[in-house]
Design an enzyme around this catalytic site. Sequence first.
Site, PDB file in Angstrom:
ATOM      1  CB  ALA A 104      -0.866   0.033   1.232  1.00 18.07           C
ATOM      2  N   GLY A 148       2.064   0.174   6.625  1.00 16.44           N
ATOM      3  CA  GLY A 148       0.984  -1.049   6.329  1.00 16.44           C
ATOM      4  C   GLY A 148       0.329  -1.670   7.248  1.00 16.44           C
ATOM      5  CD  GLU A 172       2.876  -9.419   6.100  1.00 13.05           C
ATOM      6  OE1 GLU A 172       4.077  -8.895   6.483  1.00 13.05           O
ATOM      7  OE2 GLU A 172       3.071 -10.124   5.019  1.00 13.05           O
TER       8      GLU A 172
END
Lengths: 168, 734
Positions: B514, B691, B694
Amino acid sequence: MPIMLKVNGQSRPLSLDTRTTLLDALREHLHLTGTKKGCDHGQCGACTVLVNGRRINSCLSLAIMHDGDEITTIEGLGTPDKLHPMQAAFVKHDGYQCGYCTPGQICSAVAVLEEIARGVPSHVQEDLTAAPRATNLEMRERMSGNICRCGAYSNIAEAMAEVAGVAG
Amino acid sequence: MKFDTPAQTNPIDKMVVVGRAVDRIDGPLKTTGTATYAYEHREAVNPAYGWVIGSAIAKGSFRWLNLNEVRAAPGVIAVVTAQEAGPLGKGDFNTAKLLGGPDVDHYHQAIGVVVAETLEQARAAAALARVEYARAEGQFDLVKALDTAAVVGDNGKPASPEIVGTFDAAFAAAPVKLDAEYTTPDHSHAMMEPFASIAVWNGDELTVWTSHQLIDWGRSDLAKMLNIPKDKVRFLSPYIGGGFGGKLWVRADAVLAALGAKAAGRAVKVALPRPFMMNNSTHRPATRQRIRIGARQDGTITAIGHESGSGDLPGGSPETATGQTKLLYAGANRLTALRLAVLDLPEGNAMRAPGEAPGMMALEIAMDEMAEKLGMDPVAFRIKNDTQVDPARPERRFSQRQLVRCLTEGAERFVWSRRNPKPGQTRDGRWLTGLGVAAAFRNHMSGTSAARVHLDADGKVAVETDMTDIGTGSYTIIAQTAAEMMGVPLDAVTVKLGSSEFPVSVGSGGQWGAANSTAGVYAACVRLREAIAQKLGFDPASALFEGGFVRSGNRSARLGEAAAQGRLTGEDKIEYGTLGKTWQLSTFGAHFVEVGVDAYTGVTRLRRMLAVCAAGRIINPKSARSQVIGAMTMGVGSALMEELVVDKRFGFFVNHDLASYEVPVHADIPHQDVIFLDEADDKANPMKAKGVGELGLCGVGAAVANAIYNATGVRIRDYPLTLDKYLDKLPPLV
């Protein structure tokens, strides 16, 4: 072997290998690829379609068993320009990520609300003789044959609640 | 554009479109079944069908291979094995080769493909292959193999343990100590879309529609395997039905579709059957971890040690489960070490949050145990040991680190104060209830990413980049970025992704997609803005792009006017300097979980889940939230059910389908809450974003395990926490 499927309101004559599943008939022969193949073994629900109004895993059914049957696929529910209310609710609540299980989830969700309205009982109902209600638990139980590995379950539950007209 | 100094105020900061929880622009396609996945493209006319034959042994070779009946079967067009294929190159990213024979490296390694007119014919013919194997001894037992395993670095090469200060002495001297072992099992990505490819040759040029997270890696490796120049490969993945790291590398479907198409002289489609995927492809390797924590009575960690062992095929690499322990908590004396055993199981490789996911599953139980030994609240213990610098190199500060706020705001929102510190005490009818917490941590990675942006006379903007959307929301956040930069509404932007014909992006993986891919679009938009300003005779530095107009001083023009004589294009890439070395770029969070454990049956049900994340600017809170709840769901799977069971005699994963490799379903997952702290990290990239995909997974498993401990008083250190591991230890019923 010649058969006739009535798919999304249209009669579709086909000549198929007797081994061809309903799923492969839709995807490979009619090019209705909205119905997905996730496992081909009835384990994931990505291939869910409505046959004569009932949801089934189309991978577990041979096409020749459906001569004359009315089949509704995701393409028959709505189009990008004219979404079915469940499709619109999935978009609004982000009830998907990769999108691969999504058509199956939506076909199942439409059928689940109809099953609840029809009074079909489930495993999580406290009173099996009472009319089931579209509660969060009830919908989650009935949707559990449709795996979403991206994990959009919480959002799908909210999309379904909106369509069912109940608080998420 | 080189990003080598912290971002200043830039057009993204307006946040007119960026930062808004807009619906995905690809939503109407995905919900109507009109988004096209790998096996569904119809540009390749009259395709034949390939069915892959897999090895029935884990290690050894063929004595003979008889394909006469296969070739004679109805509809068969071609059969390709290693013999027909000739020498193939090996991809840079694969440990095991994708077409075995006569030597076999692992169970279900592909050894051939049968191409026939129909799927049914190909499948039936493939079943007629006769193979006589010479089975060789293999090592399939991780525990045994770790006995003699060497210490390695992250890359699998020999190394020494990493030590800061004097770990042994400090641990020995600590008044409060924990020394415990934890295990995590092999995990399967189990993405919903199987590996699938359609290949077609036009002379020496190959087109492949496939399902791949990182177009340029896939294209390079496929070319290498086929011994053809990379520019002869057109590689396309516009929609991807999930990846989770499993689709970072070329798999057998793409190679065998290409070889099959060459042999058949026409397009060939190959999908790997679901029961074939889990042994044929990669998995997250099992780990055995030892964690030692020493602390003073006041809760200050003085020594922290984390060792992890995992296995892989020869030439493979370790599961880097100790990485977060280098950075997450303070402590003057530290030790981390990885051991790598050679195993003959299928290839171990990246799965969502490789390293941190299993590492945090262990570390965050250890922190819970240590807090209890100290008589401290687990939230307070973590806060006590926060660090704002890299403990090994204190001159390196975290660019942003709001772990403490994640923990405190989460605790307040979750009403953590209701947790009874004494486990096994809280009942709700037949349910033993408990609360658990864990920190979340995942590093941010920067990577070069390019894009091309066009402006047309109608004022519409079109973005092209080979970035992929694996469910992450790339289409939408890229559109938001371009809309913000060009000052147009979201619906004026179209986005094309996933084609090797477009500029090379960072791709999807490691939660880097992203931030970096949008930064690449930002860079391209800056170029386009310059071209537009120049065309209109405006000063590029001061021109404002707003509401579909360009303004400079008292002059103003419709954006589309700049392209009146033809399309204008900006193309650039984001590249990074050394900010990521000067500063430690990481993402943080806190997971809170409430479980109920049935006092009679031991069944665990999740009741509530909350994640608080601090991960830079959130480009689209709606799709980012979905990333996090999806990761939380996968975390529940890792805590309660996911385990590839190893057959140690024959060397394969026994439960290799979606019925027996259990993943969470609707009934398992309650409503999930996610809070994003308001951040913008100017050291990361011009988007000031990091991000979350995760981060959302890291720590969840431990939060569940800690909640089960709090509910039952039974501490389980071996994942998954299936009820056979605690049913007989539950509190007495009367």
